[in-house]
Design a protein around this motif. Structure first.
Motif, PDB file in Angstrom:
ATOM      1  N   PHE A  44       0.625 -35.692  29.191  1.00  0.00           N
ATOM      2  CA  PHE A  44      -0.173 -34.874  30.103  1.00  0.00           C
ATOM      3  C   PHE A  44       0.704 -34.283  31.204  1.00  0.00           C
ATOM      4  N   VAL A  45       1.523 -35.118  31.817  1.00  0.00           N
ATOM      5  CA  VAL A  45       2.383 -34.636  32.896  1.00  0.00           C
ATOM      6  C   VAL A  45       3.381 -33.599  32.375  1.00  0.00           C
ATOM      7  N   THR A  46       3.901 -33.816  31.180  1.00  0.00           N
ATOM      8  CA  THR A  46       4.908 -32.913  30.618  1.00  0.00           C
ATOM      9  C   THR A  46       4.327 -31.582  30.183  1.00  0.00           C
ATOM     10  N   HIS A  47       3.161 -31.597  29.540  1.00  0.00           N
ATOM     11  CA  HIS A  47       2.644 -30.395  28.889  1.00  0.00           C
ATOM     12  C   HIS A  47       1.409 -29.789  29.565  1.00  0.00           C
ATOM     13  N   CYS A  48       0.692 -30.548  30.370  1.00  0.00           N
ATOM     14  CA  CYS A  48      -0.592 -30.069  30.905  1.00  0.00           C
ATOM     15  C   CYS A  48      -0.610 -29.911  32.420  1.00  0.00           C
ATOM     16  N   LEU A  49       0.173 -30.711  33.125  1.00  0.00           N
ATOM     17  CA  LEU A  49       0.085 -30.744  34.580  1.00  0.00           C
ATOM     18  C   LEU A  49       0.525 -29.440  35.230  1.00  0.00           C
ATOM     19  N   GLY A  50       1.299 -28.622  34.524  1.00  0.00           N
ATOM     20  CA  GLY A  50       1.699 -27.348  35.091  1.00  0.00           C
ATOM     21  C   GLY A  50       0.513 -26.461  35.426  1.00  0.00           C
ATOM     22  N   CYS A  51      -0.590 -26.626  34.693  1.00  0.00           N
ATOM     23  CA  CYS A  51      -1.782 -25.807  34.920  1.00  0.00           C
ATOM     24  C   CYS A  51      -2.993 -26.627  35.348  1.00  0.00           C
ATOM     25  N   HIS A  52      -3.146 -27.816  34.775  1.00  0.00           N
ATOM     26  CA  HIS A  52      -4.365 -28.604  34.977  1.00  0.00           C
ATOM     27  C   HIS A  52      -4.107 -29.837  35.844  1.00  0.00           C
ATOM     28  N   SER A 122      -9.769 -32.092  18.202  1.00  0.00           N
ATOM     29  CA  SER A 122      -9.769 -30.984  17.244  1.00  0.00           C
ATOM     30  C   SER A 122      -9.308 -29.692  17.895  1.00  0.00           C
ATOM     31  N   TYR A 123      -9.741 -29.459  19.120  1.00  0.00           N
ATOM     32  CA  TYR A 123      -9.382 -28.236  19.839  1.00  0.00           C
ATOM     33  C   TYR A 123      -7.869 -28.119  20.019  1.00  0.00           C
ATOM     34  N   LEU A 124      -7.227 -29.197  20.409  1.00  0.00           N
ATOM     35  CA  LEU A 124      -5.795 -29.155  20.675  1.00  0.00           C
ATOM     36  C   LEU A 124      -4.974 -28.944  19.400  1.00  0.00           C
ATOM     37  N   LYS A 125      -5.579 -29.199  18.241  1.00  0.00           N
ATOM     38  CA  LYS A 125      -4.861 -29.035  16.979  1.00  0.00           C
ATOM     39  C   LYS A 125      -5.206 -27.735  16.254  1.00  0.00           C
ATOM     40  N   SER A 126      -6.100 -26.932  16.814  1.00  0.00           N
ATOM     41  CA  SER A 126      -6.688 -25.823  16.047  1.00  0.00           C
ATOM     42  C   SER A 126      -6.273 -24.439  16.521  1.00  0.00           C
ATOM     43  N   TYR A 127      -5.116 -24.320  17.125  1.00  0.00           N
ATOM     44  CA  TYR A 127      -4.619 -22.991  17.503  1.00  0.00           C
ATOM     45  C   TYR A 127      -4.036 -22.280  16.274  1.00  0.00           C
ATOM     46  N   PHE A 135      -2.399 -13.864  24.567  1.00  0.00           N
ATOM     47  CA  PHE A 135      -1.249 -14.739  24.366  1.00  0.00           C
ATOM     48  C   PHE A 135      -0.857 -14.860  22.898  1.00  0.00           C
ATOM     49  N   GLY A 136      -1.482 -14.058  22.061  1.00  0.00           N
ATOM     50  CA  GLY A 136      -1.111 -14.046  20.654  1.00  0.00           C
ATOM     51  C   GLY A 136      -1.674 -15.175  19.824  1.00  0.00           C
ATOM     52  N   VAL A 137      -2.575 -15.989  20.406  1.00  0.00           N
ATOM     53  CA  VAL A 137      -3.170 -17.097  19.659  1.00  0.00           C
ATOM     54  C   VAL A 137      -4.664 -17.178  19.950  1.00  0.00           C
ATOM     55  N   THR A 145     -10.524 -18.552  23.389  1.00  0.00           N
ATOM     56  CA  THR A 145     -10.130 -19.386  24.521  1.00  0.00           C
ATOM     57  C   THR A 145      -9.084 -18.669  25.372  1.00  0.00           C
ATOM     58  N   ALA A 146      -9.135 -18.893  26.673  1.00  0.00           N
ATOM     59  CA  ALA A 146      -8.178 -18.248  27.580  1.00  0.00           C
ATOM     60  C   ALA A 146      -6.873 -19.021  27.681  1.00  0.00           C
ATOM     61  N   MET A 147      -6.839 -20.239  27.116  1.00  0.00           N
ATOM     62  CA  MET A 147      -5.647 -21.079  27.260  1.00  0.00           C
ATOM     63  C   MET A 147      -4.677 -20.833  26.111  1.00  0.00           C
ATOM     64  N   PRO A 148      -3.423 -20.544  26.400  1.00  0.00           N
ATOM     65  CA  PRO A 148      -2.414 -20.453  25.331  1.00  0.00           C
ATOM     66  C   PRO A 148      -2.153 -21.832  24.739  1.00  0.00           C
ATOM     67  N   ASN A 149      -1.499 -21.858  23.599  1.00  0.00           N
ATOM     68  CA  ASN A 149      -1.198 -23.125  22.939  1.00  0.00           C
ATOM     69  C   ASN A 149      -0.054 -23.825  23.666  1.00  0.00           C
ATOM     70  N   PRO A 150      -0.333 -24.943  24.357  1.00  0.00           N
ATOM     71  CA  PRO A 150       0.742 -25.612  25.099  1.00  0.00           C
ATOM     72  C   PRO A 150       1.715 -26.380  24.202  1.00  0.00           C
ATOM     73  N   PHE A 151       1.366 -26.533  22.925  1.00  0.00           N
ATOM     74  CA  PHE A 151       2.177 -27.352  22.024  1.00  0.00           C
ATOM     75  C   PHE A 151       2.788 -26.540  20.891  1.00  0.00           C
ATOM     76  N   TRP A 152       2.932 -25.232  21.070  1.00  0.00           N
ATOM     77  CA  TRP A 152       3.367 -24.398  19.957  1.00  0.00           C
ATOM     78  C   TRP A 152       4.764 -24.779  19.462  1.00  0.00           C
TER      79      TRP A 152
END
Length: 238
Positions: A44-52, A122-127, A135-137, A145-152
């Motif tokens: 979470f801190v590595t991939h999500c905290l930048g926005c959330h 399911s949402y986090l795996k379905s980009y 954002f191309g996804v 969704t307005a959120m780009p894929n944080p795990f691309w």
């Protein structure tokens, strides 16, 4: 009151439409697995905290609940400069968020409780790739969704492939470009993250469930005693 009911119905409708016709995957949630929760906190801190943010949680609470030293949390999980007593806030300010995304990303303290653990997993795996989106996804579970894929980089890129069956059409996701993680490794990573967000939504869930067993046992004993007393008091009444 009327406005509140209208808004509630609208939110329920949006939630239902977001994943209509999509079969959700089952998240393997185990709040007793402290290693998984610590990995999820790190993700979470590595991939999500930048926005959330998860403003209702503090680093100190994680250290106590996971039974690890505070220095471990500060050195291995918390971002540089964070204090052990700090709430877990994003560094992104409202102005930049609205400029880049059009809206401020929501706080995720209760996301697992409001959406559900399987929906979130399911949402986090379905980009999948969608050139029409900013954002191309896009996302199979939550369209537009307005959120780009944080795990691309970790997951790679997926294509949405239409399939036909005798029961109708559906969309299947197929790997287009591999990521730095294997499919199994990525599944574990996402599951750890969702496990952590479920914990954040209710840190005392295990204690509540344990307490519930004692309460039910007490009520059962009280019922038996009350029933025996009732029989004793009414045995001579005809």
């Amino acid at each position: 009151m009327k406005n509140f009911l209208t808004l509630s119905l609208l939110l329920l409708s949006l939630t239902a439409n977001a994943s209509e016709g999509v079969k959700l995957n089952d998240a393997d949630i185990d709040l007793g697995d402290k290693i998984s929760l610590l990995r999820g906190a790190k993700h979470f801190v590595t991939h999500c905290l930048g926005c959330h943010s998860i403003k209702h949680m503090r680093y100190l609470r994680i250290a106590k609940d996971m039974e690890v030293d505070e220095k471990v949390i500060l050195n291995d999980i918390a971002p540089l400069g964070a204090g052990i007593y700090d709430p877990i806030h994003s560094a992104m300010n409202k102005h930049d968020a609205e400029k880049w995304f059009g809206t401020q990303p929501p706080d995720l303290s209760l996301i697992a409780r409001s959406r559900g653990q399987d929906w979130l997993y399911s949402y986090l795996k379905s980009y999948y790739i969608d050139p029409k989106r900013p954002f191309g996804v896009n996302n199979l579970v939550f369209q537009d969704t307005a959120m780009p894929n944080p795990f691309w980089e970790l997951q790679g890129e997926q294509h949405a492939v239409p399939r036909k069956t005798i029961y109708g059409e559906y969309i299947e996701l197929a790997q287009h470009e591999p990521g730095t993680l294997t499919e199994k490794e990525f599944d574990i990573m996402v599951n750890d993250l969702v496990n952590f967000l479920v914990y954040v939504g209710e840190p005392v869930q295990l204690e509540r469930q344990q307490m519930g067993k004692y309460v039910l046992f007490f009520l059962l004993v009280f019922f038996v005693i009350g029933y025996l007393l009732k029989k004793e008091y009414w045995k001579d009444v005809h």
